[in-house]
Write a protein that holds these residues in place. Sequence first.
Motif, PDB file in Angstrom:
ATOM      1  N   GLU A   1      18.882  23.824  51.094  1.00 50.20           N
ATOM      2  CA  GLU A   1      17.499  23.098  50.856  1.00 50.20           C
ATOM      3  C   GLU A   1      17.808  21.754  50.350  1.00 50.20           C
ATOM      4  O   GLU A   1      17.440  20.673  50.808  1.00 50.20           O
ATOM      5  CB  GLU A   1      16.743  24.002  49.936  1.00 50.20           C
ATOM      6  CG  GLU A   1      15.288  23.371  49.622  1.00 50.20           C
ATOM      7  CD  GLU A   1      14.838  24.395  48.643  1.00 50.20           C
ATOM      8  OE1 GLU A   1      13.858  24.980  49.011  1.00 50.20           O
ATOM      9  OE2 GLU A   1      14.964  24.417  47.629  1.00 50.20           O
TER      10      GLU A   1
ATOM     11  N   GLU B   1      14.184  12.505  50.717  1.00 52.23           N
ATOM     12  CA  GLU B   1      13.908  11.858  49.223  1.00 52.23           C
ATOM     13  C   GLU B   1      14.378  10.313  49.594  1.00 52.23           C
ATOM     14  O   GLU B   1      13.589   9.482  49.061  1.00 52.23           O
ATOM     15  CB  GLU B   1      14.604  12.621  48.240  1.00 52.23           C
ATOM     16  CG  GLU B   1      13.833  13.783  48.003  1.00 52.23           C
ATOM     17  CD  GLU B   1      14.476  14.838  47.200  1.00 52.23           C
ATOM     18  OE1 GLU B   1      15.837  14.337  46.714  1.00 52.23           O
ATOM     19  OE2 GLU B   1      13.973  15.768  46.401  1.00 52.23           O
TER      20      GLU B   1
ATOM     21  N   LEU C   1      10.945  18.676  49.678  1.00 47.80           N
ATOM     22  CA  LEU C   1      11.563  19.958  49.673  1.00 47.80           C
ATOM     23  C   LEU C   1      10.850  20.749  50.716  1.00 47.80           C
ATOM     24  O   LEU C   1      11.248  21.932  51.033  1.00 47.80           O
ATOM     25  CB  LEU C   1      11.490  20.402  48.063  1.00 47.80           C
ATOM     26  CG  LEU C   1      12.593  20.109  47.232  1.00 47.80           C
ATOM     27  CD1 LEU C   1      11.978  20.598  45.762  1.00 47.80           C
ATOM     28  CD2 LEU C   1      13.716  20.607  47.471  1.00 47.80           C
ATOM     29  N   ALA C   2       9.467  20.665  50.715  1.00 46.70           N
ATOM     30  CA  ALA C   2       8.670  21.546  51.643  1.00 46.70           C
ATOM     31  C   ALA C   2       9.008  21.246  53.064  1.00 46.70           C
ATOM     32  O   ALA C   2       9.245  22.278  53.898  1.00 46.70           O
ATOM     33  CB  ALA C   2       7.249  21.080  51.393  1.00 46.70           C
ATOM     34  N   LYS C   3       9.402  20.089  53.392  1.00 44.88           N
ATOM     35  CA  LYS C   3       9.742  19.720  54.749  1.00 44.88           C
ATOM     36  C   LYS C   3      11.202  20.329  55.167  1.00 44.88           C
ATOM     37  O   LYS C   3      11.425  20.901  55.929  1.00 44.88           O
ATOM     38  CB  LYS C   3       9.844  18.102  54.918  1.00 44.88           C
ATOM     39  CG  LYS C   3       8.422  17.559  54.937  1.00 44.88           C
ATOM     40  CD  LYS C   3       8.458  15.987  55.266  1.00 44.88           C
ATOM     41  CE  LYS C   3       7.232  15.238  55.190  1.00 44.88           C
ATOM     42  NZ  LYS C   3       7.109  14.131  55.493  1.00 44.88           N
TER      43      LYS C   3
ATOM     44  N   ARG D   1      12.550  23.064  53.653  1.00 44.24           N
ATOM     45  CA  ARG D   1      12.317  24.442  53.975  1.00 44.24           C
ATOM     46  C   ARG D   1      11.552  24.687  55.392  1.00 44.24           C
ATOM     47  O   ARG D   1      12.090  25.738  55.911  1.00 44.24           O
ATOM     48  CB  ARG D   1      11.103  25.075  53.008  1.00 44.24           C
ATOM     49  CG  ARG D   1      11.745  24.999  51.201  1.00 44.24           C
ATOM     50  CD  ARG D   1      11.036  25.732  50.500  1.00 44.24           C
ATOM     51  NE  ARG D   1      11.178  25.233  49.107  1.00 44.24           N
ATOM     52  CZ  ARG D   1      10.397  24.588  48.399  1.00 44.24           C
ATOM     53  NH1 ARG D   1       9.255  24.068  48.833  1.00 44.24           N
ATOM     54  NH2 ARG D   1      10.649  24.281  47.126  1.00 44.24           N
ATOM     55  N   ASP D   2      10.500  24.032  55.567  1.00 43.98           N
ATOM     56  CA  ASP D   2      10.240  24.038  56.992  1.00 43.98           C
ATOM     57  C   ASP D   2      11.471  23.965  58.003  1.00 43.98           C
ATOM     58  O   ASP D   2      11.489  24.705  59.261  1.00 43.98           O
ATOM     59  CB  ASP D   2       9.012  22.933  57.149  1.00 43.98           C
ATOM     60  CG  ASP D   2       8.373  23.051  58.859  1.00 43.98           C
ATOM     61  OD1 ASP D   2       7.896  23.933  59.136  1.00 43.98           O
ATOM     62  OD2 ASP D   2       8.609  22.094  59.503  1.00 43.98           O
TER      63      ASP D   2
ATOM     64  N   LYS E   1       7.393  12.079  51.197  1.00 46.70           N
ATOM     65  CA  LYS E   1       6.498  13.117  50.551  1.00 46.70           C
ATOM     66  C   LYS E   1       6.898  14.462  50.698  1.00 46.70           C
ATOM     67  O   LYS E   1       7.111  14.706  52.008  1.00 46.70           O
ATOM     68  CB  LYS E   1       5.225  12.502  50.734  1.00 46.70           C
ATOM     69  CG  LYS E   1       4.700  11.470  50.279  1.00 46.70           C
ATOM     70  CD  LYS E   1       3.097  11.180  50.362  1.00 46.70           C
ATOM     71  CE  LYS E   1       2.573   9.738  50.080  1.00 46.70           C
ATOM     72  NZ  LYS E   1       1.576   9.428  50.049  1.00 46.70           N
ATOM     73  N   ASP E   2       6.832  15.386  49.682  1.00 46.36           N
ATOM     74  CA  ASP E   2       7.101  16.845  49.963  1.00 46.36           C
ATOM     75  C   ASP E   2       8.412  17.091  50.545  1.00 46.36           C
ATOM     76  O   ASP E   2       8.388  17.677  51.652  1.00 46.36           O
ATOM     77  CB  ASP E   2       5.938  17.181  50.753  1.00 46.36           C
ATOM     78  CG  ASP E   2       4.599  17.158  50.132  1.00 46.36           C
ATOM     79  OD1 ASP E   2       4.457  17.149  48.988  1.00 46.36           O
ATOM     80  OD2 ASP E   2       3.647  16.792  50.807  1.00 46.36           O
TER      81      ASP E   2
ATOM     82  N   ALA F   1      16.742  18.184  51.802  1.00 43.14           N
ATOM     83  CA  ALA F   1      15.877  17.356  51.238  1.00 43.14           C
ATOM     84  C   ALA F   1      16.355  16.177  50.857  1.00 43.14           C
ATOM     85  O   ALA F   1      15.719  15.113  50.865  1.00 43.14           O
ATOM     86  CB  ALA F   1      15.164  18.331  50.093  1.00 43.14           C
TER      87      ALA F   1
END
Length: 229
Positions: free
Chosen positions: A111, A119, A127-129, A131-132, A124-125, A115
Motif C-alpha cells: 500500500e 503523495e 492511500l485510498a487510491k 488500495r483501489d 488527494k486520498d 501511495a
Amino acid sequence: MLDDASPLAPPLALSAVALTLPSAAGPVNILRGVDLTVNAGERVAVVGPSGSGKSSLIAVGAGLEEPTAGTARLFGQDLATLSEDGRARLRRGRAALVFQSFHLLPNMTAEENVATPLEIAGAKDALAKARDWLGRVGLSGRLTHYPHQLSGGEQQRVALARALAARPALLFADEPTGNLDGATAASVADLMFNLVAEVGAALVMVTHDPALATRADRIVRMADGRVAS
C-alpha cells in the motif's frame, strides 16, 4: 522550465540519438543515431539481442540517461534543456516506469509503495487510491505485506499499480515479465495491457519474449545500437 512541454506533442520522440559510455577498454557506443517516435496511446515493443541498446533507449527516453548526441523529447520537451530535477518533475504523473527487478521500496508495504508516488505528486486520498489500484491488480488481501513477503508475480503487480495509479500518458516497461515463470508472466502481461488500455497510456516495452512483442501495435527491432526495422 517546462514551457516547451505540449499535450499535443508525441509522448516520446528520439531524433538521431547517440549514447557513448566510458569503459576500461575505452568509449563504448551504445546507441548510434536512433530515431523513434511513439504516438499517444500507441503500444511499441522494442526487441533485439542482448547488448543491442534496448534498455539504453528507455533510459534516454525517460530522461534517466543523457544522450551524447541527438535530441530526446518527452511530451515535446527537449530533455537536454532540463536538470535532473526538471526531468523528474516532467515525468511526475505523466511518465512511469516498470522494471524487470520490480524496484519496490523494501521498508514499505504494498500500500505504501503505491501511495508514496501519489503523495509526492500531490494527489488527494493517496492511500485510498493505492488500495483501489491494488484491488485492480488482485492484491486487496496483500495491502500490508512487505515486498519480501510477496511472490515475484505479486511484486510486479504492485509495481504496475504504482506505475499506473497516477494514470500516466506513457509507460516505459523494461523486461516487465523477465523475472517471472511462464504462467505468471502471461498473467502479468494480460494485466499490463488491460490497464494501459484502461488509462489510455502509450507503452514502450523492451522484451525478449516474441509472443509478448506481438501484442504491441508495432515492433521496433534493434541491432548494434541502431533501429533495424
